[in-house]
Design a protein around this motif. Structure first.
Motif, PDB file in Angstrom:
ATOM      1  N   ASN A  17      29.732  41.798  40.590  1.00  0.00           N
ATOM      2  CA  ASN A  17      29.360  42.131  41.960  1.00  0.00           C
ATOM      3  C   ASN A  17      29.386  40.852  42.779  1.00  0.00           C
ATOM      4  O   ASN A  17      28.603  39.963  42.492  1.00  0.00           O
ATOM      5  N   PRO A  18      30.182  40.690  43.794  1.00  0.00           N
ATOM      6  CA  PRO A  18      31.261  41.593  44.196  1.00  0.00           C
ATOM      7  C   PRO A  18      32.640  41.141  43.714  1.00  0.00           C
ATOM      8  O   PRO A  18      33.618  41.807  43.967  1.00  0.00           O
TER       9      PRO A  18
ATOM     10  N   PRO B 221      33.395  50.991  46.252  1.00  0.00           N
ATOM     11  CA  PRO B 221      32.125  51.496  45.735  1.00  0.00           C
ATOM     12  C   PRO B 221      31.899  51.090  44.281  1.00  0.00           C
ATOM     13  O   PRO B 221      32.847  50.758  43.560  1.00  0.00           O
ATOM     14  N   SER B 222      30.645  51.137  43.853  1.00  0.00           N
ATOM     15  CA  SER B 222      30.316  50.884  42.446  1.00  0.00           C
ATOM     16  C   SER B 222      31.087  51.860  41.566  1.00  0.00           C
ATOM     17  O   SER B 222      31.378  52.982  41.979  1.00  0.00           O
ATOM     18  N   GLY B 223      31.385  51.417  40.350  1.00  0.00           N
ATOM     19  CA  GLY B 223      32.060  52.308  39.412  1.00  0.00           C
ATOM     20  C   GLY B 223      32.995  51.560  38.502  1.00  0.00           C
ATOM     21  O   GLY B 223      33.065  50.339  38.504  1.00  0.00           O
TER      22      GLY B 223
ATOM     23  N   THR C 206      52.899  46.117  29.001  1.00  0.00           N
ATOM     24  CA  THR C 206      51.785  46.630  29.794  1.00  0.00           C
ATOM     25  C   THR C 206      50.498  46.472  29.014  1.00  0.00           C
ATOM     26  O   THR C 206      50.456  46.733  27.810  1.00  0.00           O
ATOM     27  N   GLN C 207      49.451  46.028  29.702  1.00  0.00           N
ATOM     28  CA  GLN C 207      48.117  45.955  29.110  1.00  0.00           C
ATOM     29  C   GLN C 207      47.112  46.336  30.185  1.00  0.00           C
ATOM     30  O   GLN C 207      47.275  45.995  31.355  1.00  0.00           O
ATOM     31  N   ILE C 208      46.063  47.062  29.769  1.00  0.00           N
ATOM     32  CA  ILE C 208      45.046  47.539  30.699  1.00  0.00           C
ATOM     33  C   ILE C 208      43.668  47.153  30.183  1.00  0.00           C
ATOM     34  O   ILE C 208      43.390  47.233  28.996  1.00  0.00           O
ATOM     35  N   LYS C 209      42.792  46.733  31.107  1.00  0.00           N
ATOM     36  CA  LYS C 209      41.390  46.408  30.782  1.00  0.00           C
ATOM     37  C   LYS C 209      40.480  47.145  31.758  1.00  0.00           C
ATOM     38  O   LYS C 209      40.849  47.382  32.908  1.00  0.00           O
ATOM     39  N   LYS C 210      39.266  47.460  31.289  1.00  0.00           N
ATOM     40  CA  LYS C 210      38.264  48.109  32.129  1.00  0.00           C
ATOM     41  C   LYS C 210      37.428  47.067  32.862  1.00  0.00           C
ATOM     42  O   LYS C 210      37.114  46.018  32.315  1.00  0.00           O
ATOM     43  N   LEU C 211      37.069  47.417  34.101  1.00  0.00           N
ATOM     44  CA  LEU C 211      36.178  46.588  34.925  1.00  0.00           C
ATOM     45  C   LEU C 211      35.037  47.467  35.413  1.00  0.00           C
ATOM     46  O   LEU C 211      35.253  48.629  35.724  1.00  0.00           O
ATOM     47  N   MET C 212      33.832  46.908  35.500  1.00  0.00           N
ATOM     48  CA  MET C 212      32.694  47.677  36.005  1.00  0.00           C
ATOM     49  C   MET C 212      32.091  46.949  37.190  1.00  0.00           C
ATOM     50  O   MET C 212      31.596  45.827  37.055  1.00  0.00           O
ATOM     51  N   LEU C 213      32.165  47.597  38.362  1.00  0.00           N
ATOM     52  CA  LEU C 213      31.580  47.064  39.589  1.00  0.00           C
ATOM     53  C   LEU C 213      30.195  47.690  39.765  1.00  0.00           C
ATOM     54  O   LEU C 213      30.073  48.916  39.801  1.00  0.00           O
ATOM     55  N   ILE C 214      29.171  46.858  39.824  1.00  0.00           N
ATOM     56  CA  ILE C 214      27.788  47.318  39.988  1.00  0.00           C
ATOM     57  C   ILE C 214      27.223  46.663  41.246  1.00  0.00           C
ATOM     58  O   ILE C 214      27.140  45.448  41.343  1.00  0.00           O
ATOM     59  N   LYS C 215      26.851  47.501  42.214  1.00  0.00           N
ATOM     60  CA  LYS C 215      26.293  46.988  43.464  1.00  0.00           C
ATOM     61  C   LYS C 215      24.814  47.284  43.549  1.00  0.00           C
ATOM     62  O   LYS C 215      24.311  48.194  42.962  1.00  0.00           O
TER      63      LYS C 215
END
Length: 101
Positions: A28-29, A78-80, A92-101
């Motif tokens: 964040n952020p 938005p958060s998520g 191709t490679q994919i990673k998860k990100l978590m946005l917490i506000k």
């Protein structure tokens, strides 16, 4: 977003393409996304939301071998959960990100 070359020195090439873990995550952020490549190629680094919609195209250009950092500022999002996808030369490679506000 800001783009920073970390190391495009020919003496420190990576042996494969890689999308490294983002830091911090959760964030964040903003978060730093690092990737590396071992040969020239057109790099696409894209952020997607949980529905698969493109949120940001962070990089879409030809890059030299080396390691790179991109800072994603998600202040307007938005958060998520989000996904960062690296595409280069058919890899191709994919990673998860978590946005917490």
């Amino acid at each position: 977003y800001e783009l920073h070359d970390v190391d495009s020195n020919d003496n420190n090439l990576t042996s494969t393409y890689s999308l490294d873990n983002t830091y911090p995550n959760p964030f964040n952020p903003s978060t730093t996304i690092s990737y590396s490549l071992n040969e020239n190629g057109v790099v696409n680094l894209t952020i997607y939301d949980i529905t698969g919609r493109i949120v940001n195209q962070l990089v879409s250009e030809n890059k030299q071998p080396g390691s790179y950092d991109v800072v994603w500022n998600a202040n307007d999002n938005p958060s998520g959960m989000y996904f960062v996808k690296l595409d280069i030369n058919g890899y191709t490679q994919i990673k998860k990100l978590m946005l917490i506000k």
